[in-house]
Write a protein that holds these residues in place. Structure first.
Motif, mmCIF file in Angstrom:
data_model
loop_
_atom_site.group_PDB
_atom_site.id
_atom_site.type_symbol
_atom_site.label_atom_id
_atom_site.label_comp_id
_atom_site.label_asym_id
_atom_site.label_seq_id
_atom_site.Cartn_x
_atom_site.Cartn_y
_atom_site.Cartn_z
ATOM 1 N N GLN A 24 1.015 4.858 8.099
ATOM 2 C CA GLN A 24 1.780 4.465 9.294
ATOM 3 C C GLN A 24 1.425 3.042 9.711
ATOM 4 N N LEU A 25 0.136 2.721 9.730
ATOM 5 C CA LEU A 25 -0.291 1.373 10.108
ATOM 6 C C LEU A 25 0.242 0.328 9.131
ATOM 7 N N LEU A 26 0.251 0.675 7.837
ATOM 8 C CA LEU A 26 0.760 -0.259 6.828
ATOM 9 C C LEU A 26 2.269 -0.417 6.910
ATOM 10 N N ASP A 27 2.972 0.624 7.352
ATOM 11 C CA ASP A 27 4.411 0.489 7.576
ATOM 12 C C ASP A 27 4.675 -0.468 8.731
ATOM 13 N N GLU A 28 3.853 -0.378 9.779
ATOM 14 C CA GLU A 28 4.023 -1.217 10.965
ATOM 15 C C GLU A 28 3.574 -2.653 10.714
ATOM 16 N N GLN A 29 2.489 -2.815 9.952
ATOM 17 C CA GLN A 29 1.978 -4.143 9.605
ATOM 18 C C GLN A 29 1.552 -4.111 8.145
ATOM 19 N N PRO A 30 2.466 -4.478 7.241
ATOM 20 C CA PRO A 30 2.176 -4.405 5.803
ATOM 21 C C PRO A 30 1.031 -5.324 5.382
ATOM 22 N N ALA A 31 0.388 -4.933 4.293
ATOM 23 C CA ALA A 31 -0.663 -5.744 3.686
ATOM 24 C C ALA A 31 -0.041 -6.517 2.522
ATOM 25 N N PRO A 32 -0.199 -7.823 2.499
ATOM 26 C CA PRO A 32 0.381 -8.620 1.419
ATOM 27 C C PRO A 32 -0.081 -8.132 0.041
ATOM 28 N N GLY A 33 0.880 -7.953 -0.858
ATOM 29 C CA GLY A 33 0.558 -7.540 -2.223
ATOM 30 C C GLY A 33 0.408 -6.044 -2.422
ATOM 31 N N TRP A 34 0.537 -5.268 -1.364
ATOM 32 C CA TRP A 34 0.370 -3.817 -1.460
ATOM 33 C C TRP A 34 1.664 -3.109 -1.052
ATOM 34 N N ILE A 35 1.987 -2.065 -1.771
ATOM 35 C CA ILE A 35 3.060 -1.142 -1.414
ATOM 36 C C ILE A 35 2.386 0.154 -1.006
ATOM 37 N N VAL A 36 2.823 0.766 0.082
ATOM 38 C CA VAL A 36 2.216 2.026 0.522
ATOM 39 C C VAL A 36 3.102 3.195 0.114
ATOM 40 N N VAL A 37 2.459 4.224 -0.420
ATOM 41 C CA VAL A 37 3.118 5.493 -0.730
ATOM 42 C C VAL A 37 2.318 6.573 -0.017
#
Length: 152
Positions: A24-37
């Motif tokens: 959820q946090l990565l959806d709200e503020q993505p990390a450069p170079g990472w895709i979240v599943v």
């Protein structure tokens, strides 16, 4: 190059929701170079998607019983994931999932977060939430995970 953060956990089991909280946090503020599943509590249903992404590295994040103080975060040696550390709320042991991903992914890391409370319908504890936020910050800043140390 693609890297994947593959979160695992059950949001209905308190701190076992650490992985989905990170997603959820990565959806709200993505990390450069990472895709979240977000694999939720059925990560085996998402391996085909991860394989299709053809990542160079997969970071699996889940609650892990490591006999440490609540909220502690560690890299876990792959061979120790299933035998020693898993909060067993998932349909299949994560070592099977890791073995499946190993067929196509060059590097797999497992990051465990020590839960405090995994009872049904409990919220994620403040301590574990803080740890998840710290992991998120490291990802956003592009920092590695060696600082957490390794168990296993």
């Amino acid at each position: 190059m693609t890297d994947v953060v593959f979160t695992v956990g059950n949001v209905l089991r308190g701190d076992d929701g650490a992985g989905p909280l990170l997603a959820q946090l990565l959806d709200e503020q993505p990390a450069p170079g990472w895709i979240v599943v977000d694999g939720e509590d059925v990560p085996e249903n998402h391996t085909h998607h991860i394989r299709a992404l053809a990542p160079q590295r997969v970071l699996i994040v889940d609650a892990a019983e490591m006999e440490l103080p609540p909220g502690e975060v560690r890299l876990i040696e792959q061979d120790s994931v299933a035998e020693q550390f898993m909060v067993t709320t998932h349909a299949i042991p994560l070592n099977f999932l890791i073995d499946s991903l190993r067929e196509t992914v060059p590097e797999i890391l497992f990051l465990g977060i020590q839960p405090q409370d995994t009872s049904f319908f409990a919220p994620v504890t403040t301590t574990v939430r803080s740890s998840v936020e710290a992991v998120h910050d490291r990802l956003v800043r592009g920092e590695g995970f060696e600082a957490y140390g390794t168990v296993g």
